[in-house]
Write a protein that holds these residues in place. Sequence first.
Motif, PDB file in Angstrom:
ATOM      1  N   LEU A  71     -10.535  -2.807 -11.740  1.00  0.00           N
ATOM      2  CA  LEU A  71      -9.355  -3.545 -11.290  1.00  0.00           C
ATOM      3  C   LEU A  71      -8.797  -2.951  -9.996  1.00  0.00           C
ATOM      4  O   LEU A  71      -8.272  -3.687  -9.156  1.00  0.00           O
ATOM      5  CB  LEU A  71      -8.289  -3.531 -12.386  1.00  0.00           C
ATOM      6  N   TYR A  72      -8.892  -1.635  -9.838  1.00  0.00           N
ATOM      7  CA  TYR A  72      -8.408  -1.015  -8.604  1.00  0.00           C
ATOM      8  C   TYR A  72      -9.277  -1.437  -7.424  1.00  0.00           C
ATOM      9  O   TYR A  72      -8.767  -1.694  -6.325  1.00  0.00           O
ATOM     10  CB  TYR A  72      -8.404   0.506  -8.746  1.00  0.00           C
ATOM     11  N   ARG A  73     -10.587  -1.515  -7.648  1.00  0.00           N
ATOM     12  CA  ARG A  73     -11.483  -1.929  -6.565  1.00  0.00           C
ATOM     13  C   ARG A  73     -11.255  -3.380  -6.164  1.00  0.00           C
ATOM     14  O   ARG A  73     -11.549  -3.771  -5.036  1.00  0.00           O
ATOM     15  CB  ARG A  73     -12.941  -1.744  -6.995  1.00  0.00           C
ATOM     16  N   LEU A  74     -10.758  -4.191  -7.093  1.00  0.00           N
ATOM     17  CA  LEU A  74     -10.532  -5.609  -6.802  1.00  0.00           C
ATOM     18  C   LEU A  74      -9.267  -5.855  -5.988  1.00  0.00           C
ATOM     19  O   LEU A  74      -9.040  -6.982  -5.539  1.00  0.00           O
ATOM     20  CB  LEU A  74     -10.459  -6.405  -8.114  1.00  0.00           C
ATOM     21  N   LEU A  75      -8.440  -4.829  -5.801  1.00  0.00           N
ATOM     22  CA  LEU A  75      -7.215  -5.009  -5.027  1.00  0.00           C
ATOM     23  C   LEU A  75      -7.576  -5.254  -3.560  1.00  0.00           C
ATOM     24  O   LEU A  75      -8.362  -4.504  -2.976  1.00  0.00           O
ATOM     25  CB  LEU A  75      -6.326  -3.770  -5.138  1.00  0.00           C
ATOM     26  N   PRO A  76      -7.009  -6.293  -2.945  1.00  0.00           N
ATOM     27  CA  PRO A  76      -7.347  -6.590  -1.547  1.00  0.00           C
ATOM     28  C   PRO A  76      -6.904  -5.466  -0.618  1.00  0.00           C
ATOM     29  O   PRO A  76      -5.815  -4.907  -0.781  1.00  0.00           O
ATOM     30  CB  PRO A  76      -6.558  -7.876  -1.256  1.00  0.00           C
ATOM     31  N   PRO A  77      -7.720  -5.111   0.360  1.00  0.00           N
ATOM     32  CA  PRO A  77      -7.329  -4.051   1.301  1.00  0.00           C
ATOM     33  C   PRO A  77      -6.213  -4.476   2.241  1.00  0.00           C
ATOM     34  O   PRO A  77      -5.637  -3.633   2.930  1.00  0.00           O
ATOM     35  CB  PRO A  77      -8.628  -3.778   2.072  1.00  0.00           C
ATOM     36  N   THR A  78      -5.894  -5.766   2.262  1.00  0.00           N
ATOM     37  CA  THR A  78      -4.865  -6.275   3.179  1.00  0.00           C
ATOM     38  C   THR A  78      -3.484  -6.347   2.534  1.00  0.00           C
ATOM     39  O   THR A  78      -2.588  -6.994   3.077  1.00  0.00           O
ATOM     40  CB  THR A  78      -5.264  -7.677   3.669  1.00  0.00           C
ATOM     41  N   LEU A  79      -3.307  -5.701   1.395  1.00  0.00           N
ATOM     42  CA  LEU A  79      -2.005  -5.727   0.729  1.00  0.00           C
ATOM     43  C   LEU A  79      -0.929  -5.128   1.627  1.00  0.00           C
ATOM     44  O   LEU A  79      -1.154  -4.144   2.327  1.00  0.00           O
ATOM     45  CB  LEU A  79      -2.066  -4.940  -0.578  1.00  0.00           C
ATOM     46  N   ASP A  80       0.251  -5.743   1.586  1.00  0.00           N
ATOM     47  CA  ASP A  80       1.396  -5.220   2.323  1.00  0.00           C
ATOM     48  C   ASP A  80       2.055  -4.126   1.480  1.00  0.00           C
ATOM     49  O   ASP A  80       2.484  -4.376   0.354  1.00  0.00           O
ATOM     50  CB  ASP A  80       2.392  -6.347   2.595  1.00  0.00           C
ATOM     51  N   PRO A  81       2.140  -2.894   1.995  1.00  0.00           N
ATOM     52  CA  PRO A  81       2.762  -1.806   1.215  1.00  0.00           C
ATOM     53  C   PRO A  81       4.169  -2.137   0.746  1.00  0.00           C
ATOM     54  O   PRO A  81       4.581  -1.708  -0.338  1.00  0.00           O
ATOM     55  CB  PRO A  81       2.754  -0.629   2.194  1.00  0.00           C
ATOM     56  N   PHE A  91       2.659 -13.171  -3.341  1.00  0.00           N
ATOM     57  CA  PHE A  91       2.074 -12.757  -2.070  1.00  0.00           C
ATOM     58  C   PHE A  91       0.572 -12.662  -2.270  1.00  0.00           C
ATOM     59  O   PHE A  91       0.072 -12.668  -3.412  1.00  0.00           O
ATOM     60  CB  PHE A  91       2.653 -11.419  -1.585  1.00  0.00           C
ATOM     61  N   THR A  92      -0.154 -12.591  -1.212  1.00  0.00           N
ATOM     62  CA  THR A  92      -1.611 -12.523  -1.293  1.00  0.00           C
ATOM     63  C   THR A  92      -2.032 -11.259  -2.023  1.00  0.00           C
ATOM     64  O   THR A  92      -1.714 -10.149  -1.605  1.00  0.00           O
ATOM     65  CB  THR A  92      -2.234 -12.532   0.118  1.00  0.00           C
ATOM     66  N   GLY A  93      -2.727 -11.437  -3.130  1.00  0.00           N
ATOM     67  CA  GLY A  93      -3.156 -10.299  -3.935  1.00  0.00           C
ATOM     68  C   GLY A  93      -2.213  -9.938  -5.056  1.00  0.00           C
ATOM     69  O   GLY A  93      -2.459  -8.954  -5.769  1.00  0.00           O
ATOM     70  N   SER A  94      -1.140 -10.702  -5.255  1.00  0.00           N
ATOM     71  CA  SER A  94      -0.155 -10.350  -6.286  1.00  0.00           C
ATOM     72  C   SER A  94      -0.764 -10.403  -7.692  1.00  0.00           C
ATOM     73  O   SER A  94      -0.410  -9.588  -8.555  1.00  0.00           O
ATOM     74  CB  SER A  94       1.057 -11.277  -6.195  1.00  0.00           C
ATOM     75  N   ILE A 103      -4.145   4.507   4.281  1.00  0.00           N
ATOM     76  CA  ILE A 103      -3.217   5.500   3.726  1.00  0.00           C
ATOM     77  C   ILE A 103      -1.952   4.821   3.212  1.00  0.00           C
ATOM     78  O   ILE A 103      -1.462   5.117   2.115  1.00  0.00           O
ATOM     79  CB  ILE A 103      -2.871   6.560   4.788  1.00  0.00           C
ATOM     80  N   LEU A 104      -1.423   3.898   3.995  1.00  0.00           N
ATOM     81  CA  LEU A 104      -0.202   3.195   3.588  1.00  0.00           C
ATOM     82  C   LEU A 104      -0.409   2.425   2.288  1.00  0.00           C
ATOM     83  O   LEU A 104       0.410   2.494   1.360  1.00  0.00           O
ATOM     84  CB  LEU A 104       0.233   2.231   4.699  1.00  0.00           C
ATOM     85  N   THR A 105      -1.520   1.689   2.218  1.00  0.00           N
ATOM     86  CA  THR A 105      -1.773   0.857   1.039  1.00  0.00           C
ATOM     87  C   THR A 105      -1.949   1.706  -0.208  1.00  0.00           C
ATOM     88  O   THR A 105      -1.325   1.446  -1.249  1.00  0.00           O
ATOM     89  CB  THR A 105      -3.016  -0.007   1.263  1.00  0.00           C
ATOM     90  N   HIS A 106      -2.770   2.736  -0.125  1.00  0.00           N
ATOM     91  CA  HIS A 106      -3.086   3.511  -1.324  1.00  0.00           C
ATOM     92  C   HIS A 106      -1.950   4.460  -1.704  1.00  0.00           C
ATOM     93  O   HIS A 106      -1.797   4.771  -2.888  1.00  0.00           O
ATOM     94  CB  HIS A 106      -4.398   4.250  -1.116  1.00  0.00           C
ATOM     95  N   THR A 107      -1.149   4.889  -0.744  1.00  0.00           N
ATOM     96  CA  THR A 107       0.043   5.667  -1.101  1.00  0.00           C
ATOM     97  C   THR A 107       1.042   4.789  -1.848  1.00  0.00           C
ATOM     98  O   THR A 107       1.670   5.226  -2.823  1.00  0.00           O
ATOM     99  CB  THR A 107       0.697   6.266   0.154  1.00  0.00           C
ATOM    100  N   ALA A 108       1.180   3.553  -1.388  1.00  0.00           N
ATOM    101  CA  ALA A 108       2.074   2.615  -2.092  1.00  0.00           C
ATOM    102  C   ALA A 108       1.566   2.329  -3.499  1.00  0.00           C
ATOM    103  O   ALA A 108       2.349   2.266  -4.456  1.00  0.00           O
ATOM    104  CB  ALA A 108       2.203   1.326  -1.292  1.00  0.00           C
ATOM    105  N   LEU A 109       0.248   2.158  -3.651  1.00  0.00           N
ATOM    106  CA  LEU A 109      -0.317   1.918  -4.983  1.00  0.00           C
ATOM    107  C   LEU A 109      -0.140   3.143  -5.876  1.00  0.00           C
ATOM    108  O   LEU A 109       0.137   3.013  -7.080  1.00  0.00           O
ATOM    109  CB  LEU A 109      -1.798   1.561  -4.866  1.00  0.00           C
ATOM    110  N   LEU A 110      -0.288   4.322  -5.312  1.00  0.00           N
ATOM    111  CA  LEU A 110      -0.054   5.547  -6.084  1.00  0.00           C
ATOM    112  C   LEU A 110       1.405   5.636  -6.511  1.00  0.00           C
ATOM    113  O   LEU A 110       1.706   6.010  -7.655  1.00  0.00           O
ATOM    114  CB  LEU A 110      -0.442   6.765  -5.251  1.00  0.00           C
ATOM    115  N   CYS A 111       2.307   5.288  -5.626  1.00  0.00           N
ATOM    116  CA  CYS A 111       3.733   5.316  -5.959  1.00  0.00           C
ATOM    117  C   CYS A 111       4.027   4.354  -7.108  1.00  0.00           C
ATOM    118  O   CYS A 111       4.751   4.691  -8.047  1.00  0.00           O
ATOM    119  CB  CYS A 111       4.552   4.945  -4.723  1.00  0.00           C
TER     120      CYS A 111
END
Length: 758
Positions: free
Chosen positions: A309-319, A342-345, A398-406
């Motif tokens: 499921l983590y791999r399926l997250l779009p790389p274009t997600l807005d943090p 939003f795209t990827g919600s 970095i922005l996307t994955h830091t937001a996902l980690l948060c």
Amino acid sequence: MDMLNKLTSLFQQALETREPSVNLQDSFVDHWKGITNYYIETTDESKPVRQTDIPWRLKQMLDILVYEESHQEVEETGPCMEYLLQHKILETLCTLGKAQYPPGMSQQVLVFFAKVLAQIQKPMLHIINVYRPVQKLIRLCGLPGSETEKEESQFLHVVCLRVKKDPYVLNYILEISKEALSHMSSSTSDDGVDDETGGASSPYGVPSPPSSQPCTVPSPCNQRVPHPDAPPLPQNPSASPASPATLTSPDTGLIQVLVHLSKSQKSRVSLRAMESLVLLASLPQEDTAVLLAEGTPLCHLLAQRLCELYRLLPPTLDPADIHSFPVMEWRTQVGAEEKPSFTGSEQVETFFSWLDFCDQLIKDSPKILAAKLTKAIHQQWLMGILQPQLLQMSEAGILTHTALLCGSVRQINSPALLEELLQFLLGSDTQGEQCTDTHTHTLRYHLIERCDHISDEISISSLRLFEELLRKPSRNVLTNLVLRNLEQCSYRLPAPGGGDERHGVEADPLDDSVELEEDPFFTDMYSDREFSGSETLLSLPGPQKEPRPSPQTQVADVVNSFLCLVPQEAKSSQHVQGAGYDTYVHDAHTLYKECAALSLDWGWPDSPKPVETSSSPSSFYEGHFLKVLFDRIARILEQPYELNLQVTSVLSRLAVFPHPLLHEYLLNPYISLTPGARSLFSMLVRVIGELMQRIQHIPNFTEKLVHVRKQLMGLEEETMVDHVTLLRGVIVLEEFCKELAAISFIKLPMEEQYASHD
């Protein structure tokens, strides 16, 4: 009317005295023969099962079994049940369902099995002619392109409910290979002796049955389930032809099928499968937990699904969308009107829901199973996927994955998974940090350094991550980030004569404060200034003259020190209604109660230890985390407004925790600092000194400052203003000082607080 009453009475008596005209066993046998005769006599193989009498006959057989049981003693087995077991009716039905003849037969078989297991109260799953067909039917579930997912999920849920009622029968349902049993035996007992009983340990972590009382597979009829404390199935594969040790572990076992159905696009099917997994994982028996952890792929499959499921997250997600995403609950279906759009919600929702499911399962599981699952998540997701993404060089990544980690930190609540996550992010070091120590825990160092990144967006996102960590109920976060560097109190000079100067307000704070005298801006800042203008200073009742100031007076001095720190011409809150100091007292009180509740059981001391006079001052390093925060505070007049808000928010949360070292180091302006040491107050003093130099060169400074404050509050429209970054920084600085003053105030004892505030 009398005649009608007599007829009614006679009819009622006839109903009450009529003997059943049909023998139950004969009727049961007739219905079964009616089903078997259909296969002998029918010539239309394409006719759907619903157009035959098979569903009706199956229902009649079920009703007879339920009726028969309700009229028997607990230890009795009726003739209809005996017939069903002896003639292997369930086995035959399973074969007919597998053949899908007539079309739709598998659905009818699943429904019949589910209802039999749900409505028959006597234990059944220990009987060989029940659990064998149940095993076979389980292997028919979860196949690609299945059209019976609803019935499959219901059937499996009923099986899990029976296992929940009597955990011993799980041994009869799971099919474990010899290799798995051997691995379980070696991993659960080093010397083959059970600590409590002194007997030989079984592969399931419980004592094996004594050789004089061999554990045999029950006979098909009239065999009851053993006591819940009875030993598991025989260890010797030759002890019984039905022993699970002789079976292989197929890809379509109970656990695999449930995980497969949890991926269904049908929300009810997915939810029911996940509920079934929770039923199994929450079994409290230790031997069952070992069986699930070591003998099944449960932990691996759950962690693997999280990675998918983590791999399926779009790389274009807005943090920003990720940071604002609500906390998900896997059992709760979010309404369409409440879902973020939003795209990827949808992918984000699915991932966080599954993470919450794993978190809940770990919380409800015995320690053995919970530890196994957290390790699987650590290895497969945290180390295998998340760490490389966090250490990448791409700013967008970095922005996307830091937001996902948060968001993941916000989602996790189980103690076991939380500690595993903190170990991954921060490590387990408890010794004080050195400024050159950058390789002890690479990920921790990079995450902290990004709080002072060249990209303001990355800095804000990283600061949000640490603020989220400070919200978690773990003392290790505070210890790792801050307290281990303060515990030696090497930031404080020992008091002359062996006294302790941590309450140094006995003397005039403006005369004897070493830090203020050494600061080159301090005298210029305070010369000819008037501080008692618009901001009401704190006044606490007490004697006019006393040899030693009371605690109330000390707190009042500290509060007033923060309130007076920003000069009058740099203040703008008095020009806007509702922006005074009092509003911060309520907010600080709420935050204090939250942090105090978190730290209630952490065993923190009541006061910092004194510094001995004889000890020579050691070099003090505040640690990577506080260093980054202080460096950010030093540039508060040059940074974007949003970044300043995030920095002060993290520092305020740190300051409000009820630890004496945090209180002293972050809130006491009068401690005598060792050479080279910094405190929060000393950093603010330097910023104020820099501010006073700058505002002398800005015409109409006060008017511009008030205008920018009103813009920030939405009271005026946005217009171009010179030095807007500086002006916004001044506003944040003023509010931060009031916030620190409020935090200092609410740390008074409650009765003193109310008296002083009145």
